[in-house]
Enzyme design. Sequence first.
Site, PDB file in Angstrom:
ATOM      1  N   ASP A  70      42.359 106.693   5.800  1.00  0.00           N
ATOM      2  CA  ASP A  70      41.389 106.341   4.754  1.00  0.00           C
ATOM      3  C   ASP A  70      40.197 105.654   5.414  1.00  0.00           C
ATOM      4  OD1 ASP A  70      40.437 104.053   2.586  1.00  0.00           O
ATOM      5  OD2 ASP A  70      40.960 105.973   1.679  1.00  0.00           O
ATOM      6  N   ILE A  71      38.985 106.046   4.992  1.00  0.00           N
ATOM      7  CA  ILE A  71      37.762 105.459   5.544  1.00  0.00           C
ATOM      8  C   ILE A  71      37.559 104.094   4.896  1.00  0.00           C
ATOM      9  CG2 ILE A  71      35.284 105.746   5.873  1.00  0.00           C
ATOM     10  CD1 ILE A  71      35.735 108.771   5.591  1.00  0.00           C
ATOM     11  N   GLU A  78      38.038 110.151   0.284  1.00  0.00           N
ATOM     12  CA  GLU A  78      37.877 109.758   1.680  1.00  0.00           C
ATOM     13  C   GLU A  78      39.207 109.681   2.417  1.00  0.00           C
ATOM     14  OE1 GLU A  78      37.376 107.943  -0.953  1.00  0.00           O
ATOM     15  OE2 GLU A  78      37.925 105.840  -0.724  1.00  0.00           O
TER      16      GLU A  78
END
Length: 574
Positions: free
Chosen positions: A438-439, A481
């Site tokens: 996950d960003i 994301e």
Amino acid sequence: MAPEEQSKTQFLQISRLDSIKTKIIVFALLATIIPTVIMGWVSYVQNRRFLSDNIRQELKVVTAQTSREVGLWLQRKLNDARTYTVSDTVLKYREKVFRTDTPHIEKVDAQRRIRDYFRSLLGKFDEYEELILLDLSGKTLATSAKKVNPLKMPEKWLETARSDDHIIGKPYFDQASQIPVMVIATPILAGRNRIMGVLAIKLNFQAIGLMLKNYARDGEVDLQLITQEGILLVSSQPIPLKSFRKIMVEKTLDRLFSKERVPLKYTGYQGKAVVGTLKKVQDLDWGVVAEKDRQKAYAEIIRLRNLTLGLFAGVLLLIGLCAYLLGLSIVRPLVRLTKGADKVAAGDLEVDLPVLSRSEVGYLTQVFNHMVARLRKGREQLAAANEALTEKNKELEILSVTDSLTGLYNRKHLMESLTGEIGRSTRYERPFSLLIIDIDHFKKFNDTYGHLAGDEVLRKMGEVFRESIRGCDYAARYGGEEFVIVMPEIGRDQGVQAAERIRASVAKEKIDASGNSVTVTISVGVASFPEHGDDAQTIISKADTALYQAKRRGRDRVALASNGRKKKRKKAAK
């Protein structure tokens, strides 16, 4: 008509090649000659190769068996010599023979008894020429011969005897018996560390000669036992030896010993062309050579070649006669058109018949060629349309399983591939690791730099992931994301290491966001099969839980899932 065409027409008229009968005959003969020559040559080459392989295998087997038997024969003789040193007669009288203070009468009696024992052994073994009892100075103390004969012991024989090893001398030509002989000996020990003398046996090669005859396969193979210097010791053929004889030139000898068990072609000792191979005798500088007369060995292939040539001539004559009779009953233009129509009906549209006249048949040929050309053009257009449709279908198939923004696989394809990987890993009992990425602060990034910059971040993530994984790994966009990477054949520790490597690679990347060079970080949750689950939902859930642990710990880090299978077992127990 051009001069070249006139010359061509005159040539055809003179050679009668403008006649349909002649052309059919020539064609039939060529169609017969070419395949027959090719097939005959191929058959000849294959048969020759097959026969060569058989000869090669036969020579290798014969030399291997004979070499092994020669080695066993020598070992038996050495064991026999060792046995004789501890026989009752030798044990009883050896002290009297070797001691210098033994009374003369007792020593003579002991020597006579040992000599009688040696002579009894001569009657049992034809390969024994003489048995000798030697002291440490090499002096003969007792012998089976009527008189003491010179004995060629090998150099440093005394050192070998003191180490309690067998003594093996080099073959030499015995002038007394007029045959090749060799000397073997074994030490006579009075105790563990005291040597009294040696018992030597002079051996002939009669037993080896019989052995070679037995393996010579009724004279089909000529077997010889030679030294590394090329000296002939014994042969399966009756060859009278009045002295040592070198039967090979140095070049042939070096090739045989250096290319052991490889069949070679050379001139044999009788001046004939032979094919032969050599196998070294273990622990000796001797070699067993097996030879076959090349002319006799390949006699069958020569007979087959002559038979093939005879059959070829007969077939050629028969086909020529049939072609001539067939040519008398065929009209050339109609046959050409018929053959062309048959090819078109079979799907061959490359037909282009020559127009050789302006007659009705020539006009018909023009119409036929025009028709075939239009059919060929239509088929080409259809093939081009099919090819374009196939390419479009491939593009649609790729679009259906990939994410258009990142170029990675989409979630649907991920679930299908993950199910397949679980089945494969279960079947072969192999692990794999699953990474959920996950960003960090992606929503804040979008709010700050805009959605276009956010899309650039997602595309950059796709590039980094593709460059950071192996060819067998699998990367997909899970949603928003979030990304998933499946790494086959990797356990949890290696999975964590790979995740750390990917996290570090992302942190190094510079991203252009509205003219600003910025960096982003990722949080990674790692779960492994089968430790953290044995189905897709469980593994993804464990990795997702680990991802949120990484975020709670401050983001920009990797977290490993806890062992869920233990928890399941505890719940089941409750």
